[in-house]
Enzyme design. Sequence first.
Site, PDB file in Angstrom:
ATOM      1  N   GLY A 199       0.837  -1.192   0.000  1.00  0.00           N
ATOM      2  CA  GLY A 199       0.000   0.000   0.000  1.00  0.00           C
ATOM      3  C   GLY A 199       0.871   1.240   0.000  1.00  0.00           C
ATOM      4  N   ARG A 200       0.320   2.347   0.484  1.00  0.00           N
ATOM      5  CA  ARG A 200       1.083   3.598   0.505  1.00  0.00           C
ATOM      6  C   ARG A 200       1.987   3.726   1.717  1.00  0.00           C
ATOM      7  NH1 ARG A 200      -1.684   8.490   0.595  1.00  0.00           N
ATOM      8  NH2 ARG A 200      -3.718   7.573   0.942  1.00  0.00           N
ATOM      9  N   GLU A 244       5.966   3.799   1.518  1.00  0.00           N
ATOM     10  CA  GLU A 244       6.586   4.998   0.955  1.00  0.00           C
ATOM     11  C   GLU A 244       7.134   5.906   2.057  1.00  0.00           C
ATOM     12  OE1 GLU A 244       5.216   7.763  -2.596  1.00  0.00           O
ATOM     13  OE2 GLU A 244       4.008   8.134  -0.795  1.00  0.00           O
ATOM     14  N   CYS A 265       3.628  -6.180  -2.743  1.00  0.00           N
ATOM     15  CA  CYS A 265       3.284  -4.958  -3.461  1.00  0.00           C
ATOM     16  C   CYS A 265       4.327  -3.856  -3.244  1.00  0.00           C
ATOM     17  CB  CYS A 265       1.875  -4.526  -3.048  1.00  0.00           C
ATOM     18  SG  CYS A 265       1.098  -3.324  -4.121  1.00  0.00           S
ATOM     19  N   HIS A 266       3.939  -2.734  -2.647  1.00  0.00           N
ATOM     20  CA  HIS A 266       4.859  -1.642  -2.381  1.00  0.00           C
ATOM     21  C   HIS A 266       5.707  -1.871  -1.129  1.00  0.00           C
ATOM     22  CE1 HIS A 266       2.199   0.376  -5.241  1.00  0.00           C
ATOM     23  NE2 HIS A 266       3.121   1.321  -5.367  1.00  0.00           N
ATOM     24  N   TYR A 307       4.741  -4.717  -7.001  1.00  0.00           N
ATOM     25  CA  TYR A 307       3.837  -4.030  -7.915  1.00  0.00           C
ATOM     26  C   TYR A 307       4.714  -3.468  -9.029  1.00  0.00           C
ATOM     27  CZ  TYR A 307       0.366  -0.794  -9.694  1.00  0.00           C
ATOM     28  OH  TYR A 307      -0.498  -0.116 -10.518  1.00  0.00           O
TER      29      TYR A 307
END
Length: 193
Positions: A89-90, A93, A119-120, A139
Amino acid sequence: MAQKKILFLTGDYAEDYETMVPFQMLLMVGHEVHAVCPDKKKGDKVFTAIHDFEGAQTYSEKPGHMFALNYNFDEVDPANYDGLYIAGGRAPEYLRLNDKILEIARHFATANKPLAAVCHGIQILTAAGVVKDKKLTAYYAVAPEVTAAGGTFVNVPADQAVTDGNLTTSPAWPGHPALIASFLQLLGTKIEP
């Protein structure tokens, strides 16, 4: 089966499925799982987001469930854990900007302990510098980061996982069955029928 102790990294706007499902699956098989986020304590909650593909050039994002953390981040000593799982997800980051998060990732990589990311979540591994000479997936938009960090990006369908040594990765939440199975195998977890 011997119970293992798993450190589970998540944070605000982590992907809902990529937080809820692995956390619950790892508990279901009998492992102790400590879900943590920097600057948060046991009982605090993180926001999650639901990511899906609905015809746009990238995923859409909608509010997900609130996810309750069950351990204090400040009390984490990575030496006390058998494996590390990183949600996508975010959240990754901004989590990758936290020095302790990077130290945790480096500990598991250096100690050759089981390490899973989806994913992320791989962004934490690239920022920690632990993917050099490793084959992994993520991702697809994270592929340039994998390559820049010295890893080999493997483009697989979203329902698959790539395992290289102690590291197992998947592009997105449809890969949970493959990713969790691989992570459990790395942990030495045997599930009897």
